[in-house]
Design a protein around this motif. Sequence first.
Motif, PDB file in Angstrom:
ATOM      1  N   LYS A  77       0.811  -1.220   0.000  1.00 54.84           N
ATOM      2  CA  LYS A  77       0.000   0.000   0.000  1.00 54.84           C
ATOM      3  C   LYS A  77       0.849   1.278   0.000  1.00 54.84           C
ATOM      4  O   LYS A  77       0.619   2.161  -0.803  1.00 54.84           O
ATOM      5  N   GLY A  78       1.818   1.383   0.886  1.00 51.82           N
ATOM      6  CA  GLY A  78       2.646   2.586   0.959  1.00 51.82           C
ATOM      7  C   GLY A  78       4.122   2.304   0.915  1.00 51.82           C
ATOM      8  O   GLY A  78       4.926   3.120   1.344  1.00 51.82           O
ATOM      9  N   THR A  79       4.491   1.129   0.380  1.00 51.65           N
ATOM     10  CA  THR A  79       5.876   0.659   0.436  1.00 51.65           C
ATOM     11  C   THR A  79       6.390   0.216  -0.925  1.00 51.65           C
ATOM     12  O   THR A  79       5.686  -0.457  -1.661  1.00 51.65           O
ATOM     13  N   ILE A  80       7.627   0.598  -1.208  1.00 52.28           N
ATOM     14  CA  ILE A  80       8.348   0.085  -2.373  1.00 52.28           C
ATOM     15  C   ILE A  80       9.615  -0.576  -1.837  1.00 52.28           C
ATOM     16  O   ILE A  80      10.331   0.026  -1.042  1.00 52.28           O
ATOM     17  N   GLN A  81       9.886  -1.804  -2.272  1.00 53.74           N
ATOM     18  CA  GLN A  81      11.088  -2.509  -1.829  1.00 53.74           C
ATOM     19  C   GLN A  81      12.052  -2.666  -2.990  1.00 53.74           C
ATOM     20  O   GLN A  81      11.706  -3.257  -4.017  1.00 53.74           O
ATOM     21  N   PHE A  82      13.256  -2.135  -2.808  1.00 52.93           N
ATOM     22  CA  PHE A  82      14.327  -2.295  -3.783  1.00 52.93           C
ATOM     23  C   PHE A  82      15.299  -3.337  -3.232  1.00 52.93           C
ATOM     24  O   PHE A  82      15.946  -3.089  -2.208  1.00 52.93           O
TER      25      PHE A  82
END
Length: 103
Positions: A77-82
């Motif tokens: 929902k509010g997270t991007i994982q690199f």
Amino acid sequence: YISSFPKDIQGKLNKLRKCIKDAAPDAEEKLSYGVPALRINKTTVCYAAFKNHIGLYPTPPVIQVFRKELAPYKCAKGTIQFPLDTPIPFDLVNQIIDYMYQK
């Protein structure tokens, strides 16, 4: 916060910080929930390092705007994982922050 990580992770975090600051030069830098954050207008974007990834935390509507570009990455929902084993897409981060800054 950044100095508590190994040198390679520090490098990624410092580059991410610089990318955000370059895109939003007037952003107020602070700690939020124990992680680095920058307040852009009335919105806060955070970033943090974990065992297997670096997280970027813009608002959920921003993730929706960039959902096609973010397709290769794990998002919530509010997270991007690199993932730590791949380069951070700084051009995309710049676009995201630019979008947030223009709001």
